[in-house]
Design a protein around this motif. Structure first.
Motif, PDB file in Angstrom:
ATOM      1  N   PRO A  22       0.764  -1.257   0.000  1.00 42.96           N
ATOM      2  CA  PRO A  22       0.000   0.000   0.000  1.00 42.96           C
ATOM      3  C   PRO A  22       0.794   1.306   0.000  1.00 42.96           C
ATOM      4  CG  PRO A  22      -1.074  -1.583   1.395  1.00 42.96           C
ATOM      5  CD  PRO A  22       0.216  -2.224   0.939  1.00 42.96           C
ATOM      6  N   ASP A  23       1.804   1.454   0.802  1.00 43.32           N
ATOM      7  CA  ASP A  23       2.532   2.730   0.860  1.00 43.32           C
ATOM      8  C   ASP A  23       3.860   2.703   0.119  1.00 43.32           C
ATOM      9  OD1 ASP A  23       0.639   4.216   2.238  1.00 43.32           O
ATOM     10  OD2 ASP A  23       1.299   3.443   4.172  1.00 43.32           O
ATOM     11  N   GLU A  24       4.141   1.610  -0.566  1.00 46.31           N
ATOM     12  CA  GLU A  24       5.405   1.476  -1.275  1.00 46.31           C
ATOM     13  C   GLU A  24       5.423   2.365  -2.520  1.00 46.31           C
ATOM     14  OE1 GLU A  24       8.253  -2.115  -2.985  1.00 46.31           O
ATOM     15  OE2 GLU A  24       6.292  -2.576  -2.154  1.00 46.31           O
ATOM     16  N   LEU A  25       6.511   3.109  -2.674  1.00 48.49           N
ATOM     17  CA  LEU A  25       6.658   4.001  -3.815  1.00 48.49           C
ATOM     18  C   LEU A  25       7.309   3.279  -4.991  1.00 48.49           C
ATOM     19  CD1 LEU A  25       7.958   7.236  -2.030  1.00 48.49           C
ATOM     20  CD2 LEU A  25       5.652   6.793  -2.896  1.00 48.49           C
ATOM     21  N   SER A  26       6.949   3.715  -6.183  1.00 47.83           N
ATOM     22  CA  SER A  26       7.544   3.212  -7.415  1.00 47.83           C
ATOM     23  C   SER A  26       7.974   4.404  -8.250  1.00 47.83           C
ATOM     24  CB  SER A  26       6.522   2.399  -8.214  1.00 47.83           C
ATOM     25  OG  SER A  26       6.090   1.286  -7.484  1.00 47.83           O
ATOM     26  N   THR A  27       8.871   4.152  -9.182  1.00 45.06           N
ATOM     27  CA  THR A  27       9.275   5.205 -10.093  1.00 45.06           C
ATOM     28  C   THR A  27       8.730   4.898 -11.486  1.00 45.06           C
ATOM     29  OG1 THR A  27      11.341   4.144 -10.770  1.00 45.06           O
ATOM     30  CG2 THR A  27      11.434   5.565  -8.801  1.00 45.06           C
ATOM     31  N   ILE A  28       8.689   5.921 -12.290  1.00 45.91           N
ATOM     32  CA  ILE A  28       8.263   5.733 -13.683  1.00 45.91           C
ATOM     33  C   ILE A  28       9.232   4.781 -14.376  1.00 45.91           C
ATOM     34  CG2 ILE A  28       7.958   6.914 -15.897  1.00 45.91           C
ATOM     35  CD1 ILE A  28       6.974   9.355 -14.216  1.00 45.91           C
ATOM     36  N   LYS A  29      10.510   4.868 -14.038  1.00 45.36           N
ATOM     37  CA  LYS A  29      11.509   3.965 -14.620  1.00 45.36           C
ATOM     38  C   LYS A  29      11.203   2.514 -14.253  1.00 45.36           C
ATOM     39  CE  LYS A  29      16.479   3.061 -14.965  1.00 45.36           C
ATOM     40  NZ  LYS A  29      16.228   1.790 -15.548  1.00 45.36           N
ATOM     41  N   ASP A  30      10.816   2.272 -13.006  1.00 46.61           N
ATOM     42  CA  ASP A  30      10.458   0.912 -12.581  1.00 46.61           C
ATOM     43  C   ASP A  30       9.334   0.360 -13.461  1.00 46.61           C
ATOM     44  OD1 ASP A  30      12.199   1.132 -10.368  1.00 46.61           O
ATOM     45  OD2 ASP A  30      10.587   1.734  -8.997  1.00 46.61           O
ATOM     46  N   ILE A  31       8.321   1.178 -13.657  1.00 46.22           N
ATOM     47  CA  ILE A  31       7.155   0.745 -14.433  1.00 46.22           C
ATOM     48  C   ILE A  31       7.527   0.569 -15.899  1.00 46.22           C
ATOM     49  CG2 ILE A  31       4.788   1.327 -15.100  1.00 46.22           C
ATOM     50  CD1 ILE A  31       4.671   2.982 -12.442  1.00 46.22           C
ATOM     51  N   SER A  32       8.302   1.513 -16.414  1.00 46.37           N
ATOM     52  CA  SER A  32       8.764   1.441 -17.801  1.00 46.37           C
ATOM     53  C   SER A  32       9.564   0.164 -18.040  1.00 46.37           C
ATOM     54  CB  SER A  32       9.619   2.674 -18.107  1.00 46.37           C
ATOM     55  OG  SER A  32      10.212   2.573 -19.372  1.00 46.37           O
ATOM     56  N   ASP A  33      10.463  -0.141 -17.135  1.00 43.93           N
ATOM     57  CA  ASP A  33      11.284  -1.357 -17.261  1.00 43.93           C
ATOM     58  C   ASP A  33      10.436  -2.619 -17.159  1.00 43.93           C
ATOM     59  OD1 ASP A  33      13.530   0.246 -17.516  1.00 43.93           O
ATOM     60  OD2 ASP A  33      14.235  -0.094 -15.458  1.00 43.93           O
ATOM     61  N   ALA A  34       9.488  -2.625 -16.253  1.00 47.47           N
ATOM     62  CA  ALA A  34       8.650  -3.814 -16.045  1.00 47.47           C
ATOM     63  C   ALA A  34       7.832  -4.153 -17.288  1.00 47.47           C
ATOM     64  CB  ALA A  34       7.732  -3.607 -14.838  1.00 47.47           C
ATOM     65  N   TYR A  35       7.296  -3.140 -17.935  1.00 49.17           N
ATOM     66  CA  TYR A  35       6.432  -3.369 -19.102  1.00 49.17           C
ATOM     67  C   TYR A  35       7.167  -3.245 -20.434  1.00 49.17           C
ATOM     68  CZ  TYR A  35       2.232  -3.162 -16.160  1.00 49.17           C
ATOM     69  OH  TYR A  35       1.257  -3.408 -15.222  1.00 49.17           O
ATOM     70  N   GLY A  36       8.378  -2.716 -20.397  1.00 46.57           N
ATOM     71  CA  GLY A  36       9.110  -2.512 -21.647  1.00 46.57           C
ATOM     72  C   GLY A  36       8.465  -1.454 -22.522  1.00 46.57           C
ATOM     73  N   VAL A  37       7.986  -0.388 -21.899  1.00 47.86           N
ATOM     74  CA  VAL A  37       7.352   0.697 -22.643  1.00 47.86           C
ATOM     75  C   VAL A  37       8.113   1.998 -22.388  1.00 47.86           C
ATOM     76  CG1 VAL A  37       5.085  -0.402 -22.625  1.00 47.86           C
ATOM     77  CG2 VAL A  37       5.646   1.251 -20.844  1.00 47.86           C
ATOM     78  N   SER A  38       7.851   2.982 -23.226  1.00 56.59           N
ATOM     79  CA  SER A  38       8.538   4.263 -23.188  1.00 56.59           C
ATOM     80  C   SER A  38       8.325   5.004 -21.871  1.00 56.59           C
ATOM     81  CB  SER A  38       8.051   5.132 -24.347  1.00 56.59           C
ATOM     82  OG  SER A  38       8.419   6.474 -24.156  1.00 56.59           O
ATOM     83  N   LYS A  39       9.428   5.411 -21.282  1.00 51.01           N
ATOM     84  CA  LYS A  39       9.376   6.212 -20.054  1.00 51.01           C
ATOM     85  C   LYS A  39       8.685   7.546 -20.327  1.00 51.01           C
ATOM     86  CE  LYS A  39      12.483   8.292 -16.711  1.00 51.01           C
ATOM     87  NZ  LYS A  39      13.864   8.592 -16.379  1.00 51.01           N
ATOM     88  N   ASN A  40       8.926   8.131 -21.506  1.00 51.91           N
ATOM     89  CA  ASN A  40       8.304   9.414 -21.849  1.00 51.91           C
ATOM     90  C   ASN A  40       6.787   9.309 -21.905  1.00 51.91           C
ATOM     91  OD1 ASN A  40      10.750  10.751 -21.983  1.00 51.91           O
ATOM     92  ND2 ASN A  40      11.013  10.349 -24.153  1.00 51.91           N
TER      93      ASN A  40
END
Length: 145
Positions: A22-40
């Motif tokens: 619930p309170d764990e933070l993520s970065t856009i880079k984490d999400i981008s890397d996980a899905y293999g999609v553009s950070k922009n």
């Protein structure tokens, strides 16, 4: 009917964040890397999700993003309506269109409109929490890669 990449990425971001503690933070880079999609692309998506109140952004060193509401409060139908630019299934749905020559007598647009409303009605029955029932499996795919 096809959802835009914007809506697709919005759903993916929420699923990613929903799979976190619930309170764990993520970065856009984490999400981008996980899905293999553009950070922009994800930067724009997360900015808008923040403005809509779905996610919370914590700035600064050690910052990141997290869900701003509980997964059971995030309605999928509402999200899709907010993230899609339009629902012009056919040209005659667009008020700015020159139109189709048969539009004055066409009965097809009524059926398509009914189908569109049914589509949204089905999505309205679901919340983000409905797609987090296998949270551990989802987390293993997203975080352990």
């Amino acid at each position: 009917m096809r959802l835009t990449l914007y809506t697709d990425y919005s759903l993916r971001v929420l699923l990613y964040l929903g799979a976190k503690k619930p309170d764990e933070l993520s970065t856009i880079k984490d999400i981008s890397d996980a899905y293999g999609v553009s950070k922009n692309h994800l930067m724009k998506v997360t900015h808008e999700l923040g403005k809509m109140g779905y996610i919370e952004t914590i700035r600064g060193r050690g910052g990141g993003i997290r869900l701003a509401m509980q997964p059971e409060e995030i309605n999928i139908g509402k999200l899709v309506l907010q993230t899609e630019e339009d629902f012009y299934l056919v040209d005659c749905f667009n008020p700015e269109s020159v139109g189709c020559v048969i539009s004055p007598v066409c009965n097809l647009k009524g059926a398509l409109n009914k189908a569109l409303h049914a589509y949204i009605a089905v999505l309205d029955e679901y919340h983000l929490s409905d797609f987090l029932t296998s949270k551990e499996k989802l987390a293993a795919l997203l975080f352990d890669s």
